[in-house]
Design an enzyme around this catalytic site. Sequence first.
Site, mmCIF file in Angstrom:
data_model
loop_
_atom_site.group_PDB
_atom_site.id
_atom_site.type_symbol
_atom_site.label_atom_id
_atom_site.label_comp_id
_atom_site.label_asym_id
_atom_site.label_seq_id
_atom_site.Cartn_x
_atom_site.Cartn_y
_atom_site.Cartn_z
ATOM 1 N N ASP A 124 4.931 12.464 -44.860
ATOM 2 C CA ASP A 124 5.017 11.181 -45.554
ATOM 3 C C ASP A 124 5.500 10.102 -44.597
ATOM 4 O OD1 ASP A 124 5.346 9.108 -47.357
ATOM 5 O OD2 ASP A 124 7.115 9.965 -48.320
ATOM 6 N N ASP A 304 1.604 3.670 -45.601
ATOM 7 C CA ASP A 304 2.213 4.805 -46.291
ATOM 8 C C ASP A 304 1.171 5.881 -46.584
ATOM 9 O OD1 ASP A 304 3.623 6.546 -47.886
ATOM 10 O OD2 ASP A 304 4.388 5.020 -49.260
#
Length: 418
Positions: A124, A304
């Site tokens: 992530d 992201d």
Amino acid sequence: MRFSSPFTSLLVLVSIATASPALNGRGEGVIRFPLTRTKSVDVDGHVDTSALYAQLVRVSNKYRHTFSAFEANTGSAHPLSGKMMSSMTEGGDGDVPLINQGTDLWYGEIDLGTPKQKFNVSIDSGSTDLFLPSVSCVDCAGHKMYNAVQSSTANDKGIPSVLSYGQGQVGGDEFSDDVFLGGYEALNQTFLAASWYSVDFAYPNFEPDGLAGFAFEKISALGAKSVFETISDSGVLPESVFSVKLSSTSGESELCIGTTNTNLYVEDTLTYTAVTKEGYWQVNLEAVSRNGSTVASNNSSIIDTGTTFIITSDVAAEAYYKDIPGSSNSTQGEITYYTIPCDTIGSYTPTFTFGGRGFDVSKETFDLGPASSGSSDCLGGIAGMSSIDFWVIGGVFLQNVYTVFDKGNLQVGFAELA
């Protein structure tokens, strides 16, 4: 308009466990992880909007959590946190399903401890901390669990901590141990050895064993470097970068550590833009346009890999979909989705400009599929969120470019795919 729910998971991105050396000759020891993307729909062939809503709530709360960590670590509020943090006390509608965590996850294999224990972790770029379940973890059946007693390099710091990722939480004690990512070693890496997982992280709701953030120390709730930062700061990487290609085609996606894979992108299109605030991979989004008309300009954005959507403020999302024939919207809590007739959605895809170059989003990634069984309206890849005034750039855009996260020069690069 209503979206039907619940459905099955929309997107799950799973990496193959084995890594292979780079082919581009930029340095020895460069590690490439092949990645596989699977797209699932329910039996009627429409998107899992319930799972997507749950994911967007998690994204919202992930940023609240990491904004708080930034302020705790630096003594100053993050410049993008104002609107979101001021809304923390506002209640939602209470109708948030605790369902599949895996709407958009990249899995990679890491080793931990001496001797090595293997785990799969979600990668992530929008968070920093590493967590794994310990052998004492409650509700962790189905996950591999870290056994500190079996590792001669383990160190229990004796600090209890809780990490929040939206509705999902994990809690336990901070440890340090040696972590291996594709053959590179992060010595004495701080991480959370969880003694409990909330239902969101229980298997099979959350398929990987844990999560590894790839952002910066300043947003770490543990006050620690990411695994990538630790490895990079040790000086062993050919370049202080990691790079990704995301693709819907099996066998064409990968995470690369230490350099880029020039076989996967057009080199003379690689365009860098500076990180404007260290913490997130935050850059200036120069423009968002549709059919040559600019609908947003000079906005802060965060790159992201941990979300499917492109997310922006309600005002910006409304501006994007304004005047599109047949477009409609539906608001659930702080999230507003938009649909466009399926037979025309390909005519209204966005172009994002970074570093002076425009990058087009394809119909295939912008169109997330029919909003409900038999619907002629398809879900658009840009969603509005009332609690933010910046852009979160997720997989809808990232599948169209090769992305380079350059820690050494504090910049993010995008290139057209080969």
